[in-house]
Design an enzyme around this catalytic site. Structure first.
Site, PDB file in Angstrom:
ATOM      1  N   SER A 299       0.816  -1.220   0.000  1.00  0.00           N
ATOM      2  CA  SER A 299       0.000   0.000   0.000  1.00  0.00           C
ATOM      3  C   SER A 299       0.851   1.271   0.000  1.00  0.00           C
ATOM      4  CB  SER A 299      -0.946  -0.045   1.203  1.00  0.00           C
ATOM      5  OG  SER A 299      -1.891   0.990   1.156  1.00  0.00           O
ATOM      6  N   ASP A 310       9.914   5.464 -10.055  1.00  0.00           N
ATOM      7  CA  ASP A 310       9.393   6.082 -11.286  1.00  0.00           C
ATOM      8  C   ASP A 310      10.005   7.454 -11.549  1.00  0.00           C
ATOM      9  OD1 ASP A 310       7.846   3.919 -11.822  1.00  0.00           O
ATOM     10  OD2 ASP A 310       5.913   4.875 -11.446  1.00  0.00           O
ATOM     11  N   LYS A 324      -0.570  -4.189  -3.442  1.00  0.00           N
ATOM     12  CA  LYS A 324      -1.862  -3.623  -3.034  1.00  0.00           C
ATOM     13  C   LYS A 324      -1.939  -2.182  -3.520  1.00  0.00           C
ATOM     14  CE  LYS A 324      -4.830  -2.496   0.912  1.00  0.00           C
ATOM     15  NZ  LYS A 324      -4.933  -1.060   0.650  1.00  0.00           N
TER      16      LYS A 324
END
Length: 570
Positions: A299, A310, A324
């Protein structure tokens, strides 16, 4: 009289349900008559079924339990994270989101027929009052707790701050029970249990969960480490199950410029779709970062790790994360209960969603399992590196971790390590510092004798477990009878030798035993310091940060990372 009461109760419930049916029928579905009718129809069926069951079932029913069972099973058909939180569980829910509760500040666990103090938190009422790990609880405020479940005793121990708590305990090594009196406090567990320098240049920050204001604790640790001379930062998110999304964004913001997108959410209610950006001035946008992740990192942990990856801001090390990528929103229900409902999926800067695309392919611990190539899509980081969706975040440097042997699991589960550490602390008033303490030959021999004296210690080796499964299959397929002699010989050959297994797996058992003993003297921080000494992923992180060529090569794509390898998703 009972029938009258029952019918009155049914009429009252009927009124509530009819009101609910009408409300649902009037709100939110004006443009979908078929769906509207389906909802009203099925709620009416549910009500009439409940009414008939409650009236005519042969035994007395518990309406609250019946409804709760129905709700839980209904939500279970959706996803693992949409849950009903009754009023009785609100304290636990508050602790999960804030890290705060009213109590004495200690972990408890069941050990035989007793609830014992597993670990008093340093600096909190339990520790200050003199409670020790291994103390058996006999009474809590006059209530006998022998034989009770952990959850029952936990409720007795919790309470409003500034209220008294009187405990009657049995302490190993003492001849008679002791009485301990203390006052409950507001217990706030620091989500950063440890930070410190782990090499001449690298500082480590361990974050256990994403509770309210955890970003401030991370920032405080970061600033302190920089003052101590840290030139590199290792953020440890291993085993962190996640928590508040806002806090994840704030932590990324410590290392990323204001205005940069960290995560976006998209769901059925488009008005709730949102893009989360860094809103503050960062602490340091240049300092090299490695983030440690594991299969238990979920999460909010994946938002931080995935965004750092990223944005090409740091290097990820460890194993693929949990997978998740769902956002939960808490909605208020009647009678102080709540619904934690999945309302959206989150997407990190490359555009990929971390949520596992295949619910059926999960490992035993719930993390992402095998993801077929057909379900994997390629995305690009800010600087053009290839990353993939399909479930979880893949590390740039994969470090395989060894799984523990069956005997190690058994020693933990049957409290052998815990009980030995309790006895050890009675006869050893002090030990060396956590970074110097070792399980010597003498200590390990003493432990082996301790285990040998416990006739009730049982376990199966992995080989025995596989043989048992093979035997079951052979019986089903009618091969067992003609092979029974061979099976019997194998069973004799594989008969457990506990002392032999203790020697074979000494290294991992010593690691677990050492951490348990250290807690008796130096609490959680001491155990963390001890465990970090032989931490493979931490060593990999330090070596990567000490090698700028490799570190920068991973970020600019000149050194191949696991994140850029589609095969690493398997």
């Amino acid at each position: 009289m009972n029938i009258f009461k029952k019918n009155s109760r049914i009429k009252w419930i009927s009124g509530v349900l009819i009101t609910l049916v009408i409300s649902v029928g009037l709100v939110g579905f004006n443009n979908d008559d078929e769906r509207n009718f389906s909802i009203v129809k099925n709620l009416d069926i549910f009500y009439t079924l409940f009414r008939e069951l409650n009236t005519y079932y042969v035994d007395e029913t518990n309406p609250e339990k019946l409804i709760k069972t129905g709700i839980d099973n209904m939500l279970e058909s959706l996803d693992p994270y949409t849950t009903y939180i009754p009023e009785d569980d609100m304290e636990d829910f508050k602790f999960m989101t804030t890290g705060e509760y009213g109590g004495m500040g200690s972990l408890i666990s069941r050990n035989g027929n007793y609830i014992v103090i597993a670990e008093p938190y340093e600096g909190f009422p339990a520790q200050r009052a003199g409670l020790k790990a291994g103390d058996k609880l006999l009474e809590v405020n006059g209530v006998n707790v022998v034989g009770k479940q952990s959850s029952e005793v936990s409720e007795l121990l919790k309470g409003a701050p500034n209220t008294p708590l009187k405990l009657k305990i049995e302490r190993p090594g003492e001849n008679k029970p002791l009485t301990i009196e203390l006052v409950r406090e507001k217990i706030s567990i620091n989500p950063v249990p440890y930070y410190g320098m782990v090499s001449g240049k690298s500082g480590l920050i361990i974050l256990n969960n994403f509770t309210q204001n955890c970003s401030k604790e991370v920032e405080k640790a970061l600033l302190d480490l920089k003052e101590q001379g840290a030139e590199n930062i290792i953020l440890d998110l291993r085993g962190n199950p996640g928590g508040l999304l806002d806090e994840a964004v704030k932590i990324v913001n410590l290392f990323v410029k204001k205005g940069v997108e960290v995560v976006s959410t998209r769901g059925k209610v488009t008005q709730w779709d949102k893009v989360y950006r860094c809103t503050s001035e960062p602490v340091d946008t240049i300092i090299p970062i490695t983030v440690l992740i594991s299969r238990g990192s979920a999460s909010a942990s994946e938002i931080v790790a995935g965004s750092i990856q990223d944005l090409d801001r740091g290097v990820l090390i460890g194993q693929r994360s949990f997978g998740k990528g769902l956002v939960q929103t808490t909605r208020n229900l009647s009678y102080s209960s709540k619904l934690k409902v999945t309302t959206a999926k989150y997407y990190i800067p490359s555009g990929r969603c971390i949520q596992a695309v295949d619910y059926s392919s999960r490992n035993e611990d719930g993390s992402v399992g095998l993801v077929p190539d057909s379900l994997i899509t390629e995305f690009k980081t800010r600087d053009g590196r290839s990353v993939y969706d399909g479930g979880g975040v893949s590390p740039d440097i994969k470090v395989d971790i060894d799984s523990y042997a069956n005997i190690s699991f058994a020693l933990v589960a049957q409290n052998m390590l815990f009980n030995f550490a309790t006895e050890f602390a009675i006869t050893h008033k002090e030990i060396t510092a956590p970074t110097e303490f070792k399980i010597t030959d003498d200590i390990f021999d003493e432990f082996k004798q301790f285990v040998a004296a416990k006739e009730d210690f049982k376990y199966e080796s992995a080989t025995q477990d596989m043989l048992k499964k093979l035997k079951d299959v052979a019986i089903k397929e009618k091969y067992y009878e003609k092979s029974q002699k061979e099976f019997d010989e194998l069973e004799k050959l594989l008969k457990l030798d506990v002392q032999k297994d203790l020697n074979i797996f000494r290294n991992e058992i010593s690691e677990l035993l050492g951490a348990e003993i250290i807690k008796r003297y130096y609490y959680q921080k001491g155990a963390i310091k001890y465990s970090l000494q032989d931490d493979k992923e931490l060593k990999e992180a330090i070596e990567t940060l000490d090698n700028p060529t490799q570190y920068n090569g991973l970020l600019n794509g000149t050194v191949l990372s696991h994140a850029g390898d589609k095969r690493s998703m398997k």
